[in-house]
Design a protein around this motif. Structure first.
Motif, mmCIF file in Angstrom:
data_model
loop_
_atom_site.group_PDB
_atom_site.id
_atom_site.type_symbol
_atom_site.label_atom_id
_atom_site.label_comp_id
_atom_site.label_asym_id
_atom_site.label_seq_id
_atom_site.Cartn_x
_atom_site.Cartn_y
_atom_site.Cartn_z
ATOM 1 N N LEU A 1 74.700 112.470 104.344
ATOM 2 C CA LEU A 1 75.742 113.371 104.304
ATOM 3 C C LEU A 1 77.028 112.843 105.125
ATOM 4 N N TYR A 2 77.091 112.106 105.997
ATOM 5 C CA TYR A 2 78.212 111.251 106.444
ATOM 6 C C TYR A 2 78.828 110.536 105.440
ATOM 7 N N LEU A 3 78.300 109.859 104.530
ATOM 8 C CA LEU A 3 78.943 108.992 103.629
ATOM 9 C C LEU A 3 79.659 109.953 102.542
ATOM 10 N N PHE A 4 78.643 110.901 101.865
ATOM 11 C CA PHE A 4 79.331 111.609 100.823
ATOM 12 C C PHE A 4 79.592 112.951 101.093
ATOM 13 N N SER A 5 80.014 113.519 102.371
ATOM 14 C CA SER A 5 80.531 114.629 102.632
ATOM 15 C C SER A 5 81.616 115.218 101.691
ATOM 16 N N GLY A 6 82.528 114.349 101.302
ATOM 17 C CA GLY A 6 83.639 114.553 100.551
ATOM 18 C C GLY A 6 83.366 115.030 99.292
ATOM 19 N N VAL A 7 82.381 114.722 98.481
ATOM 20 C CA VAL A 7 81.870 115.169 97.154
ATOM 21 C C VAL A 7 80.657 116.148 97.065
ATOM 22 N N LEU A 8 80.036 116.457 98.313
ATOM 23 C CA LEU A 8 78.979 117.380 98.505
ATOM 24 C C LEU A 8 79.122 118.728 98.395
ATOM 25 N N MET A 9 80.224 119.375 98.452
ATOM 26 C CA MET A 9 80.641 120.861 98.561
ATOM 27 C C MET A 9 79.930 121.664 97.362
ATOM 28 N N PRO A 10 80.592 121.136 96.053
ATOM 29 C CA PRO A 10 79.912 121.983 95.310
ATOM 30 C C PRO A 10 78.582 122.186 94.979
ATOM 31 N N PHE A 11 77.958 120.839 95.174
ATOM 32 C CA PHE A 11 76.232 120.719 94.950
ATOM 33 C C PHE A 11 75.762 121.595 96.188
ATOM 34 N N VAL A 12 76.183 121.427 97.576
ATOM 35 C CA VAL A 12 75.435 122.416 98.616
ATOM 36 C C VAL A 12 75.704 123.746 98.047
ATOM 37 N N ALA A 13 76.796 124.369 97.621
ATOM 38 C CA ALA A 13 77.238 125.487 97.487
ATOM 39 C C ALA A 13 76.396 125.989 96.374
ATOM 40 N N ALA A 14 76.083 125.129 95.368
ATOM 41 C CA ALA A 14 75.380 125.777 94.055
ATOM 42 C C ALA A 14 73.761 125.817 94.555
ATOM 43 N N ILE A 15 73.338 124.895 95.400
ATOM 44 C CA ILE A 15 72.006 124.856 95.897
ATOM 45 C C ILE A 15 71.670 126.222 96.662
ATOM 46 N N ILE A 16 72.682 126.688 97.495
ATOM 47 C CA ILE A 16 72.502 127.807 98.218
ATOM 48 C C ILE A 16 72.820 129.074 97.326
ATOM 49 N N LEU A 17 73.508 128.969 96.351
ATOM 50 C CA LEU A 17 73.720 130.071 95.419
ATOM 51 C C LEU A 17 72.415 130.144 94.673
ATOM 52 N N ALA A 18 71.849 128.889 94.062
ATOM 53 C CA ALA A 18 70.540 129.285 93.524
ATOM 54 C C ALA A 18 69.541 129.828 94.232
ATOM 55 N N TYR A 19 69.387 129.140 95.463
ATOM 56 C CA TYR A 19 68.430 129.856 96.649
ATOM 57 C C TYR A 19 68.429 131.206 96.778
ATOM 58 N N LEU A 20 69.573 131.832 96.579
ATOM 59 C CA LEU A 20 69.822 133.198 97.061
ATOM 60 C C LEU A 20 69.430 134.181 95.623
ATOM 61 N N LEU A 21 69.600 133.594 94.532
ATOM 62 C CA LEU A 21 69.442 134.093 93.313
ATOM 63 C C LEU A 21 68.094 133.953 92.617
ATOM 64 N N ASP A 22 67.435 133.173 93.059
ATOM 65 C CA ASP A 22 65.906 132.748 92.590
ATOM 66 C C ASP A 22 65.007 133.804 92.741
ATOM 67 N N PRO A 23 65.126 134.798 93.735
ATOM 68 C CA PRO A 23 64.260 136.054 93.596
ATOM 69 C C PRO A 23 64.496 137.051 92.651
ATOM 70 N N ILE B 1 76.319 123.968 88.291
ATOM 71 C CA ILE B 1 75.044 123.188 88.860
ATOM 72 C C ILE B 1 74.203 124.081 89.449
ATOM 73 N N ALA B 2 74.582 125.226 89.722
ATOM 74 C CA ALA B 2 73.758 126.199 90.129
ATOM 75 C C ALA B 2 72.828 126.748 89.022
ATOM 76 N N PHE B 3 73.428 126.825 87.754
ATOM 77 C CA PHE B 3 72.522 127.101 86.520
ATOM 78 C C PHE B 3 71.376 126.197 86.513
ATOM 79 N N TYR B 4 71.774 124.886 86.383
ATOM 80 C CA TYR B 4 70.621 123.832 86.226
ATOM 81 C C TYR B 4 69.755 123.859 87.270
ATOM 82 N N VAL B 5 70.131 124.008 88.615
ATOM 83 C CA VAL B 5 69.198 124.220 89.741
ATOM 84 C C VAL B 5 68.383 125.131 89.574
ATOM 85 N N LEU B 6 68.933 126.581 89.510
ATOM 86 C CA LEU B 6 68.085 127.798 89.180
ATOM 87 C C LEU B 6 67.135 127.613 88.144
#
Length: 360
Positions: free
Chosen positions: A21-43, A165-170
């Motif tokens: 997280l410390y090393l790649f925090s600058g590029v992780l924002m869209p990936f983390v947001a996509a995972i959270i979005l996919a998590y919320l939409l999965d049900p 990213i959210a599409f592929y994760v979901l």
């Protein structure tokens, strides 16, 4: 020795996760947001699959609807917010000067009576310097946020990459869950699954409930403040609703900003100032007595103090990525702490005797 190896293994995984997280925090924002979005939409996708749609069609349909709704909101609200924000930045010095004059006029005689003329001059100088510095700092921060190149690039990457990213994760969500479940150590798998289920209930309940709560409060504050004619009422209300994600911070921030603007705009017509205070007071009443019990309930298990600490700590360590991860991590830590306490209370270390047989 086996227990020590297990503890060492999980501690090493935790350390590796923190370093990542410390090393790649600058590029992780869209990936983390996509995972959270996919998590919320999965049900929702799971329900559509049960109705007979394929996983691909259900995922594509949901992502198209979410993207369309988001674009419509951007087209409707963003121009208004940007215009109000730009005008607000320009008018902040005038509001500050107006508040300084009112404080000097209304509080000056009282300060002079108890502290003398010299004390009045000191207070006026302190107010002028402090409020001026605060206004310059706030204006500089907002201007840098708006005009900052890295901020613009990060926002564009968030808006463009997150849905993809959210599409592929979901689409592969259930497959990934089964894959991770297959990696669990077999003797501890039932316990880990139960803990994961508790974390899922906590995180899902909080994120979905809090997102809806922030939306309702933001619209309530924005409409209410706009109806009474408060300058930048829509902007102040939306901002107060968004940061209501942090308990009490949204309403307090909105009250301070809205109250300051109301005093500078309406004084001496104090009933309009009271109306602004009443809107935020009513919003707090609705939040505490209606929205939180209905949308969040008592099963969330995230204490406001623990949540605020997590948001501040992760935000300072990992930036906006840390803010996104704060709630899931706080929920996971809370579940693990409660599990550890339950194990401790039934252990020999707590009771001083051999634990009783649960079957007897």
């Amino acid at each position: 020795m086996t227990l020590q190896r297990q503890i060492g293994f999980w501690l090493a995984c935790l350390a590796g996760f923190i370093v990542f997280l410390y090393l790649f925090s600058g590029v992780l924002m869209p990936f983390v947001a996509a995972i959270i979005l996919a998590y919320l939409l999965d049900p929702i996708v799971d329900r559509l699959v049960k109705l007979g749609l394929s996983r691909l069609v259900a995922t594509l349909l949901i992502m198209l609807l979410v993207t369309l709704a988001f674009v419509l909101v951007l087209l409707a609200a963003v121009p208004v917010l940007v215009n109000q924000l730009s005008s607000f930045i320009d008018k902040v010095p005038g509001y500050v000067a107006r508040l300084q004059v009112l404080i000097a006029e209304q509080g000056g005689p009282l300060i002079e009576r108890f502290g003398g003329p010299e004390r009045l001059k000191e207070v006026q100088a302190a107010l002028q310097g402090g409020m001026g510095d605060a206004a310059k700092w706030a204006g500089g921060v907002l201007t840098s946020i708006i005009s900052g190149g890295s901020t613009v690039v990060g926002l564009l990457s968030l808006l463009v990459l997150t849905p993809v990213i959210a599409f592929y994760v979901l689409l592969d969500w259930d497959h990934m869950v089964r894959k991770v479940d297959g990696w669990l150590p077999r003797p501890q798998a039932p316990v880990i699954r139960d803990l994961a289920r508790q974390m899922d209930q906590t995180v899902a309940g909080f994120l979905r409930g809090q997102a809806l709560l922030c939306l309702i409060l933001g619209m309530f504050y924005a409409v209410g403040l706009s109806l009474i004619g408060l300058h930048f009422g829509f902007l102040i209300g939306i901002v107060a609703g968004i940061i209501s994600f942090v308990p009490f911070v949204g309403s307090i921030t909105g009250l301070l900003i809205g109250g300051g603007v109301a005093i500078a705009q309406f004084w001496p017509e104090y009933w309009w100032i009271l109306a602004v205070l009443g809107i935020f007071g009513l919003g707090q009443f609705i939040e505490g007595n209606i929205l939180q019990p209905k949308l969040l309930g008592d099963a969330v298990g995230l204490h406001p103090v623990w949540l605020m600490f997590s948001l501040l700590a992760f935000g300072s360590l990992f930036g906006f990525v840390g803010v996104l991860l704060a709630v899931p991590v706080a929920a996971a830590i809370g579940v693990l702490v409660r599990f550890a306490l339950s194990q401790y209370i039934t252990s020999r270390l707590y009771t001083g005797s051999k634990p009783r047989d649960l079957d007897s």
